[in-house]
Each structure stands twice: as structure tokens, then as C-alpha cells.
Design an enzyme around this catalytic site. Structure first.
Site, PDB file in Angstrom:
ATOM      1  N   GLU A  32       0.967  -1.263   0.329  1.00 54.27           N
ATOM      2  CA  GLU A  32      -0.424   0.227  -0.041  1.00 54.27           C
ATOM      3  C   GLU A  32       1.056   1.166   0.192  1.00 54.27           C
ATOM      4  OE1 GLU A  32      -2.950   0.288  -1.120  1.00 54.27           O
ATOM      5  OE2 GLU A  32      -3.461  -1.470  -0.109  1.00 54.27           O
ATOM      6  N   HIS A  33      -0.368   2.257  -0.636  1.00 56.34           N
ATOM      7  CA  HIS A  33       1.483   3.544  -0.873  1.00 56.34           C
ATOM      8  C   HIS A  33       2.410   3.682  -1.409  1.00 56.34           C
ATOM      9  CE1 HIS A  33      -1.508   6.858   0.550  1.00 56.34           C
ATOM     10  NE2 HIS A  33      -2.320   5.700   1.612  1.00 56.34           N
ATOM     11  N   ASP A  35       3.121   2.362  -4.740  1.00 58.02           N
ATOM     12  CA  ASP A  35       2.492   2.277  -6.480  1.00 58.02           C
ATOM     13  C   ASP A  35       2.626   3.405  -6.913  1.00 58.02           C
ATOM     14  OD1 ASP A  35       0.564   3.633  -4.833  1.00 58.02           O
ATOM     15  OD2 ASP A  35      -0.939   3.641  -6.527  1.00 58.02           O
ATOM     16  N   SER A 121     -16.312   2.771  -1.682  1.00 55.54           N
ATOM     17  CA  SER A 121     -15.459   2.120  -0.950  1.00 55.54           C
ATOM     18  C   SER A 121     -14.021   1.614  -1.232  1.00 55.54           C
ATOM     19  CB  SER A 121     -16.034   0.766  -0.878  1.00 55.54           C
ATOM     20  OG  SER A 121     -16.240  -0.179  -2.428  1.00 55.54           O
ATOM     21  N   GLY A 122     -13.601   1.840  -2.314  1.00 55.93           N
ATOM     22  CA  GLY A 122     -12.186   1.463  -2.469  1.00 55.93           C
ATOM     23  C   GLY A 122     -12.037   0.363  -2.959  1.00 55.93           C
ATOM     24  N   SER A 124     -12.792  -0.080  -6.470  1.00 54.29           N
ATOM     25  CA  SER A 124     -12.734   0.340  -7.231  1.00 54.29           C
ATOM     26  C   SER A 124     -14.001   0.097  -8.647  1.00 54.29           C
ATOM     27  CB  SER A 124     -11.064  -1.346  -8.032  1.00 54.29           C
ATOM     28  OG  SER A 124      -9.797  -0.173  -8.229  1.00 54.29           O
ATOM     29  N   SER A 125     -15.171   0.856  -8.066  1.00 57.97           N
ATOM     30  CA  SER A 125     -16.548   0.544  -8.640  1.00 57.97           C
ATOM     31  C   SER A 125     -16.346   1.096 -10.535  1.00 57.97           C
ATOM     32  CB  SER A 125     -17.863   0.796  -8.295  1.00 57.97           C
ATOM     33  OG  SER A 125     -17.760   2.342  -7.650  1.00 57.97           O
ATOM     34  N   ASP A 170      -5.830  -1.042 -10.460  1.00 60.30           N
ATOM     35  CA  ASP A 170      -7.246  -0.926 -10.171  1.00 60.30           C
ATOM     36  C   ASP A 170      -7.934  -1.764 -11.393  1.00 60.30           C
ATOM     37  OD1 ASP A 170      -7.020   0.832  -7.862  1.00 60.30           O
ATOM     38  OD2 ASP A 170      -8.537   1.565  -8.368  1.00 60.30           O
ATOM     39  N   TYR A 220      -3.306  12.344   0.807  1.00 55.68           N
ATOM     40  CA  TYR A 220      -2.419  11.606  -0.228  1.00 55.68           C
ATOM     41  C   TYR A 220      -1.801  12.625  -0.936  1.00 55.68           C
ATOM     42  CZ  TYR A 220      -2.274   8.623  -4.452  1.00 55.68           C
ATOM     43  OH  TYR A 220      -1.757   7.888  -5.398  1.00 55.68           O
TER      44      TYR A 220
END
Length: 383
Positions: A32-33, A35, A121-122, A124-125, A170, A220
């Protein structure tokens, strides 16, 4: 679900669809974090996702309808489009815009979307919708795109048409996912490998904190800037394109160059998290879910203490999981500051887990979380 989609399509359009497609959502299991620091991520596809049914029409129009949203739109078939607002149909419209730069669409289309990914929600819709549309057009009209071109096209839509400066993870995960497999993806080179991720007696619990993510974007960007500062200071002695080129040993030799203690904490997380992805892949290949779970907890602790992106909500979820005997690993997933956590939960304990975590979370945070259970599923496909 296919039968339900055919029935809904008939209800919306008065005729049956010609083809039906599914594209999943995704979670990042670990990594995480890192990429945007050229590191390794380990996403997998989940069994929540987006269904798309399509049929041609003779009206020279593209019709967008959804089971989930009331907004419907009809566009004349033309050579290009522009974003019309925040509505959901802009995501598939952007795919048409991108594909029409190189290909003609010979007929109008009636389209029906349905999804069960929680919005915002995170999971990736948006990537799921974009890849579903690109995959369907490529298949239906035999456009000749290679598999790798589908997520790249969808990312371009997100960056240029929608205006969100996301990476490739994603779209890549929802296109390339495989049942009981995870993807180790190098975000710098796009080289990847598929690793076994058979969860055996466990399922993936996805816990949406339901926290409004108002601070996520500014924080971010702040973390990205801090990592750039670390890179610049390290480059006084060594030549690096990104932080994740460093091994832990080499970082230890040069970390004295980072003068700000906060920036040093950020860089330390990045280097260690990248190592954890490699260790996690090794654990999965050996079928060692206990070690994989330990690495999940270590990842969350680092994101809490060194990167400071978790917050009370995500920490509450992981605290509960660490004390619940039927969970062997848990961590936040995604950007943090809200969004989701994931946990490896023993099969058969889903209701007990949801009830006890739900009570704990409301008592601690003051409002409910949403809890979903998923297996690791397939990427984009015809159904």
C-alpha cells in the site's frame, strides 16, 4: 445473475440482450502507498462486480441504463464525446470516446449495467465499469485489442476523460484477475506474475468503514510530495528513479541523507512494504496463510505508525480482528483515511464476525460499518 440480467434488460428495453459480461471489483491484499514509488502491489479480483448486458439497435444511438442508478442517457452515435457531469454513465461513455479514435462502431447499442460493489468504498467500481465496457466492445465488435490494452485504455479514460490521475493497478486487477490467484504487479514496469492464493478454509471479509473520505485527496498528495523529498535527498549520493529500487540494506546505508524525521518515516514504510509484498508472495506460494496474515497485520501497523494514513475507523476494525480468534490477518486496503479494511476470516464464522464486529464498531465509532464476504474471483469475462 445472468438470468436476472436478461429479465431486467427485457423489462428496460422490451427485448433480450445479445451478450452478457461480468467484470469484478478488486482489493489490494498487500503493498500500500508504494505504487507511486515504483513498487510492487498484490491485488486480486473479488466476486463483487459489474454486470453488463448489450444488444444492437437500429436507431444509431447509445443508450445507458442501470439497475442501480435512476439516471438514464441516450447519445447519438458520433465520432467523439465529452464528459457531461458526475453521473455514472460518463465512465462507459469515456470508453466509447477512446475507442472511437481508432475504430468505428457499426451500430447503435442498448446497454444495461448492474453492480454490487459499494460506491466510494475503495473496491474500484469505476475501474470495473470502464473495463466492462472496453472488454464488451472489444469482444462484441471483434476490435482486436490485446488483453493488456484493455486496462491501459480504461486507465486513459479515467485520467483524461474523467479527470482522475489514478495508476494502473485497479484496471489491471479487474482485467487480469483469476480465481484463487493474486497478481504481483510492478507499477514501474507493468511486469507481473500470477501467484496462487487459495484461501482454503478462509474467505475474504471486506469491511467498509463508511467514513466520509474528505481528507483523502489532500493527505494523499502530501504523502506523494514527502516521498519525492526523500527521493531527492537520497539522490545526493546515489541515483534512483524511485524509492522502491532500494533494498532495505541499501536504504539503511543512505537513510541519514533524509533530514526530516517525518519524511524518513514515510520512506521507511515504502521500503519495508515493498519487501513485504515479496515475502507475502513467498508465503502464498508455500500455502502459509498464517505467515501471510502476519504480514497483513505488519503492513497495517506500518501504515498506522510510519505512514499515518489509517485513522480511528480502520484501526478499530483491525484491533477487533486481531482479538477475534477466527481471523488470521487484517489490514486497511486502499488509500486509507476511511474506505475499507480486509480480513482473512474462517469459513462458517461470517455471521458471528459481522455481528460482533458490527457491535464493536458502533460502540467505538458511533455509526455502523458495512461488511461483505467475497472469494477471489475471475477478471473480465463473457457470461
Amino acid at each position: 445473475m445472468k438470468t436476472e440480467m436478461i429479465s431486467k434488460f427485457l423489462e428496460k428495453y422490451g427485448h433480450e440482450p445479445k451478450k452478457n459480461y461480468f467484470t469484478p471489483g478488486r482489493v489490494n491484499l498487500i503493498g500500500e502507498h508504494i505504487d507511486y514509488n515504483g513498487g510492487l502491489v498484490m491485488p486480486c479480483a473479488v466476486t463483487l462486480g459489474t454486470w453488463l448486458s448489450i444488444a444492437p439497435n437500429d436507431d444509431n444511438v447509445i443508450r445507458f441504463k442501470s439497475v442501480n442508478f435512476p439516471e438514464e442517457r441516450e447519445f447519438e452515435l458520433q465520432s467523439s464525446y465529452t464528459k457531461t457531469g458526475p453521473e455514472w454513465y460518463n465512465y462507459p461513455l469515456g470508453v466509447f470516446h477512446e475507442i472511437l479514435k481508432k475504430h468505428q462502431i457499426p451500430t447503435g447499442l442498448d446497454l444495461l449495467f448492474s453492480g454490487n460493489i459499494p460506491i466510494g468504498s475503495g473496491l474500484s467500481s469505476s475501474a470495473s465499469i470502464e473495463v466492462a465496457m472496453a472488454y464488451a466492445l472489444n469482444d462484441y465488435f471483434n476490435l482486436g485489442y490485446e488483453k493488456i490494452e484493455i486496462p491501459l485504455l480504461a486507465q486513459k479514460v479515467e485520467n483524461e476523460f474523467i479527470g482522475v490521475n489514478c495508476g494502473i493497478m485497479d484496471q489491471f486487477a479487474v482485467a487480469f484477475g483469476e480465481t484463487d490467484k493474486a497478481i504481483v504487479l510492478n507499477c514501474d514496469t507493468l511486469k507481473y506474475k500470477i501467484v496462487d492464493c487459495n484461501l482454503g478454509d478462509y474467505v475474504l471479509a471486506i469491511i467498509n468503514t463508511n467514513k466520509p473520505r474528505k481528507l483523502a485527496e489532500s493527505k494523499y498528495n502530501e504523502r506523494v510530495a514527502e516521498c519525492q523529498t526523500a527521493l531527492q535527498q537520497l539522490n545526493q549520493e546515489i541515483t534512483l528513479h524511485n524509492l522502491c529500487e532500494l533494498t532495505a540494506e541499501k536504504f539503511a546505508l543512505h537513510s541519514h541523507l533524509i533530514t526530516d524525521p517525518t519524511v524518513l518515516k514515510r520512506a521507511t514504510h515504502v521500503i519495508r512494504e515493498n519487501d513485504r509484498v515479496n515475502l507475502a508472495a513467498k508465503a502464498l506460494n508455500e500455502g502459509n496463510l498464517t505467515e501471510f496474515g502476519r504480514l497483513m497485520y505488519a503492513s497495517h501497523q506500518s501504515l498506522k505508525d510510519l505512514y499515518e494514513v489509517t485513522g480511528a475507523e480502520l484501526d478499530a476494525v483491525v484491533e477487533f480482528c486481531s482479538a477475534y480468534e477466527h481471523v488470521i490477518g487484517a489490514r486497511m486496503t486502499g488509500a486509507g483515511f476511511g474506505g475499507c479494511a480486509i480480513a482473512l476470516l474462517k469459513k462458517g464464522q461470517e455471521d458471528d464476525f459481522a455481528g460482533k464486529l458490527g457491535d464493536f464498531y458502533v460502540a467505538r465509532i458511533g455509526y455502523p460499518a458495512a461488511i461483505y464476504v467475497s472469494e477471489i474471483g475471475n477478471g473480465a469475462s463473457v457470461i
